[in-house]
Design a protein around this motif. Structure first.
Motif, PDB file in Angstrom:
ATOM      1  N   VAL A   1      33.099  38.632  42.329  1.00  0.00           N
ATOM      2  CA  VAL A   1      33.743  37.585  41.534  1.00  0.00           C
ATOM      3  C   VAL A   1      33.665  36.268  42.286  1.00  0.00           C
ATOM      4  N   ARG A   2      33.267  35.242  41.547  1.00  0.00           N
ATOM      5  CA  ARG A   2      33.271  33.885  42.098  1.00  0.00           C
ATOM      6  C   ARG A   2      33.997  33.008  41.094  1.00  0.00           C
ATOM      7  N   GLY A   3      35.202  32.579  41.445  1.00  0.00           N
ATOM      8  CA  GLY A   3      35.994  31.780  40.514  1.00  0.00           C
ATOM      9  C   GLY A   3      36.412  32.582  39.305  1.00  0.00           C
ATOM     10  N   GLU A   4      35.945  32.163  38.125  1.00  0.00           N
ATOM     11  CA  GLU A   4      36.317  32.824  36.873  1.00  0.00           C
ATOM     12  C   GLU A   4      35.149  33.592  36.263  1.00  0.00           C
ATOM     13  N   ALA A   5      34.156  33.941  37.087  1.00  0.00           N
ATOM     14  CA  ALA A   5      32.976  34.641  36.580  1.00  0.00           C
ATOM     15  C   ALA A   5      32.661  35.859  37.435  1.00  0.00           C
ATOM     16  N   LEU A   6      32.026  36.852  36.802  1.00  0.00           N
ATOM     17  CA  LEU A   6      31.556  38.052  37.478  1.00  0.00           C
ATOM     18  C   LEU A   6      30.053  37.924  37.693  1.00  0.00           C
ATOM     19  N   SER A   7      29.602  38.100  38.933  1.00  0.00           N
ATOM     20  CA  SER A   7      28.186  37.948  39.259  1.00  0.00           C
ATOM     21  C   SER A   7      27.548  39.279  39.625  1.00  0.00           C
TER      22      SER A   7
ATOM     23  N   TRP B   1      37.315  43.827  36.299  1.00  0.00           N
ATOM     24  CA  TRP B   1      37.392  42.784  37.320  1.00  0.00           C
ATOM     25  C   TRP B   1      38.515  41.803  37.033  1.00  0.00           C
ATOM     26  N   ARG B   2      39.002  41.204  38.119  1.00  0.00           N
ATOM     27  CA  ARG B   2      40.060  40.196  38.002  1.00  0.00           C
ATOM     28  C   ARG B   2      39.537  38.891  38.597  1.00  0.00           C
ATOM     29  N   SER B   3      39.645  37.828  37.823  1.00  0.00           N
ATOM     30  CA  SER B   3      39.167  36.533  38.283  1.00  0.00           C
ATOM     31  C   SER B   3      40.050  35.979  39.401  1.00  0.00           C
ATOM     32  N   GLN B   4      39.613  34.890  40.011  1.00  0.00           N
ATOM     33  CA  GLN B   4      40.379  34.286  41.089  1.00  0.00           C
ATOM     34  C   GLN B   4      41.757  33.834  40.606  1.00  0.00           C
TER      35      GLN B   4
ATOM     36  N   ILE C   1      25.125  41.693  41.639  1.00  0.00           N
ATOM     37  CA  ILE C   1      24.719  41.687  43.037  1.00  0.00           C
ATOM     38  C   ILE C   1      23.208  41.552  43.195  1.00  0.00           C
ATOM     39  N   TYR C   2      22.435  41.859  42.134  1.00  0.00           N
ATOM     40  CA  TYR C   2      20.975  41.897  42.254  1.00  0.00           C
ATOM     41  C   TYR C   2      20.362  40.494  42.281  1.00  0.00           C
ATOM     42  N   HIS C   3      20.486  39.763  41.159  1.00  0.00           N
ATOM     43  CA  HIS C   3      19.921  38.416  41.107  1.00  0.00           C
ATOM     44  C   HIS C   3      20.975  37.332  40.859  1.00  0.00           C
ATOM     45  N   GLY C   4      22.247  37.724  40.901  1.00  0.00           N
ATOM     46  CA  GLY C   4      23.309  36.738  40.831  1.00  0.00           C
ATOM     47  C   GLY C   4      23.638  36.182  39.456  1.00  0.00           C
ATOM     48  N   TRP C   5      23.094  36.795  38.392  1.00  0.00           N
ATOM     49  CA  TRP C   5      23.450  36.315  37.058  1.00  0.00           C
ATOM     50  C   TRP C   5      24.957  36.478  36.881  1.00  0.00           C
ATOM     51  N   SER C   6      25.592  35.434  36.336  1.00  0.00           N
ATOM     52  CA  SER C   6      27.048  35.421  36.245  1.00  0.00           C
ATOM     53  C   SER C   6      27.517  35.445  34.793  1.00  0.00           C
TER      54      SER C   6
END
Length: 213
Positions: A62-68, A36-39, A70-75
């Motif tokens: 990807v949201r900002g500088e984190a990978l989330s 993955w590539r961050s923002q 898809i299931y429960h959104g843990w980043s």
């Protein structure tokens, strides 16, 4: 180049195929990974499983500088640590919640992931640049037969039908990922011709693989 042992670099994707805020699955000799590539443009690689419920992180976002997930959104950060649990917004996640990360580098338009501790520096492609990737349902030996050339000391397979084209292979489970390279000064028409030749090599390699199976 890539190998099935520790201490090597594996070319897993083209930089052009991973724009900012993008997540894709990839593979190394030690298993599946998420790339993955961050923002801001930083590339990261990690094991393709969320430690919470085992969902593939390559299905995430990807949201900002984190990978989330898809299931429960843990980043997760690029270092692998959990940085956010949406169900508990005020909780600082324990350091023990993390995903295994791999060393990743970009060079000559290719994303490389380290397997183990590489003994050598990243390979240099010299005058060649990547233009696309193809998945071939055949092993590297069959691809060499189809291309009419053996891999050189640099790991690049020479293509007999096109002297200014090279194939950079990565062995996967039951198939091979190849990155198509052309000389830097080649125009669009030449790139299209090289792509068609690569497709022909793929067909021949897959036919050869079936014949020897």
């Amino acid at each position: 180049m890539a190998s099935d042992t520790a201490g090597s670099w594996t070319p897993v994707a083209l930089s052009a195929d991973l724009p900012p805020a993008t997540v894709i699955p990839a593979w190394t000799p030690v298993g599946a990974i998420v790339l993955w590539r961050s923002q801001s443009g930083r590339v990261s690689a990690a094991a393709d499983r969320c430690p919470h419920r085992g969902m593939r992180l390559s299905h995430g976002f990807v949201r900002g500088e984190a990978l989330s997930c898809i299931y429960h959104g843990w980043s997760y950060s690029s270092a692998g640590g959990c940085v956010r649990i949406p169900a508990h917004p005020n909780l600082i996640p324990p350091e023990t919640i993390r995903v295994a990360v791999q060393r990743v580098e970009e060079s000559d338009g290719i994303v490389w992931v380290a397997v183990g501790e590489p003994e050598m520096a990243l390979p240099c492609l010299n005058r060649f640049v990547p233009i696309r990737s193809l998945t071939v349902d055949a092993d590297i030996a069959a691809i060499e037969v189809a291309a009419g050339g053996k891999a050189g000391a640099d790991g690049l397979i020479h293509v007999a039908d096109c002297s200014w084209t090279r194939l950079l292979p990565t062995a996967q489970v039951g198939r091979t990922l190849i990155h198509l390279l052309v000389e830097r000064d080649r125009n669009l028409a030449d790139q299209v011709a090289a792509s068609r030749i690569a497709e022909a090599v793929r067909r021949r390699a897959e036919m050869h693989q079936k014949d020897v199976a």
